[in-house]
Write an enzyme that holds these catalytic residues in place. Structure first.
Site, short mmCIF file in Angstrom:
data_model
loop_
_atom_site.label_atom_id
_atom_site.label_comp_id
_atom_site.label_asym_id
_atom_site.label_seq_id
_atom_site.Cartn_x
_atom_site.Cartn_y
_atom_site.Cartn_z
N ASP A 110 41.96 51.20 33.90
CA ASP A 110 42.98 50.60 34.76
C ASP A 110 43.94 49.82 33.86
O ASP A 110 43.67 48.68 33.48
CB ASP A 110 42.34 49.67 35.79
CG ASP A 110 41.54 50.42 36.85
OD1 ASP A 110 41.07 51.55 36.55
OD2 ASP A 110 41.36 49.88 37.95
N LYS A 117 48.12 52.02 40.94
CA LYS A 117 47.34 50.92 41.50
C LYS A 117 48.26 49.74 41.77
O LYS A 117 49.17 49.47 40.99
CB LYS A 117 46.23 50.55 40.52
CG LYS A 117 45.39 49.33 40.91
CD LYS A 117 44.32 49.08 39.86
CE LYS A 117 43.59 47.75 40.07
NZ LYS A 117 42.56 47.50 39.05
N LYS A 131 45.30 53.44 44.32
CA LYS A 131 44.29 52.39 44.41
C LYS A 131 44.93 51.12 44.92
O LYS A 131 45.87 50.59 44.32
CB LYS A 131 43.64 52.14 43.05
CG LYS A 131 42.56 51.04 43.08
CD LYS A 131 41.85 50.94 41.74
CE LYS A 131 40.91 49.73 41.70
NZ LYS A 131 40.18 49.64 40.41
#
Length: 231
Positions: free
Chosen positions: A103, A166, A195
């Site tokens: 991430d 995300k 996400k």
């Protein structure tokens, strides 16, 4: 419920919310026993992943080895201000330690300055380090941007070869919103996962994010969500 990249699902299909959840503990002073507990909770509930700081990746990997729960970690966290080469090296080292999901925070300052080429290049540098079967999720920190900028950031991530976009780090000015998640899904279609992370603390909000297009949920409230779901 989802393929490895997180194809959209209908909210009515949220029969296994555990498989949407990245069980997260990124507190600066996280302790070893807290990481162990996070992993044990993930094993108990069969969460999609745990998300921990790089220093705890090897520990989490050892604890989760052989399970269906992945180890995710953060790159360039939380401000995205590391050099591109630093992010790429961090991605490689994290995978050597056992992470299979990365991430990464995009360069927020460069994006704010309009240097889109630099942002895309640094995402591509991390993607180039991605091992087969692993995932790169690009954190946009959507609370800083208007929806037009969010959509532009999604296109950069998509063009750079990322697997997910995300919303948030949880350390920025705000978390996931329905508007941001909807915009992200509209841009990436079914090519990337989305996400939603930041401020998701109950099952109702999880479902709302799924309805908006999220295919992963980053939260430190996974246990509370599962308790509510099972009640």
């Amino acid at each position: 419920m989802t393929d490895p990249l997180g194809s959209p699902i209908e909210a009515s299909e949220v029969a296994e919310p555990n498989r949407l959840i990245d069980h997260t503990h990124l507190a600066p002073c996280a302790m070893p026993d807290e990481i162990d507990r996070l992993c044990d909770e993930a094993l108990e509930h069969d969460f999609a992943a745990v998300c921990v700081s790089p220093v705890w990746v090897a520990r989490a990997h050892l604890r989760l080895e052989g399970s269906s729960t992945a180890v995710a970690t953060v790159i360039g966290f939380p401000h995205g201000a590391d050099l591109s080469a630093t992010k790429a090296t961090a991605a490689r080292l994290a995978q050597e330690q056992g992470a299979s999901e990365l991430d990464m925070v995009m360069s927020l300052g460069r994006f704010a300055a309009g240097d889109q080429a630099a942002v895309q290049d640094e995402i591509a540098a991390v993607v180039a380090e991605r091992e087969p079967g692993h995932l790169v999720k690009v954190i946009l920190e959507t609370a800083y941007w208007d929806l037009e900028s969010v959509e532009r950031a999604c296109r950069l991530a998509m063009d750079a070869g990322a697997d997910f976009v995300k919303t948030s780090t949880g350390f920025g000015p705000g978390g996931a919103t329905i508007e941001a998640v909807s915009s992200m899904r509209r841009v990436v279609g079914d090519r990337l996962g989305v996400k939603a992370s930041g401020g998701i603390r109950d099952f109702e909000t999880l479902v709302e994010m799924v309805q908006a297009g999220a295919t992963r949920i980053g939260t430190s409230s996974g246990l509370a969500i599962m308790k509510e779901f099972s009640a």
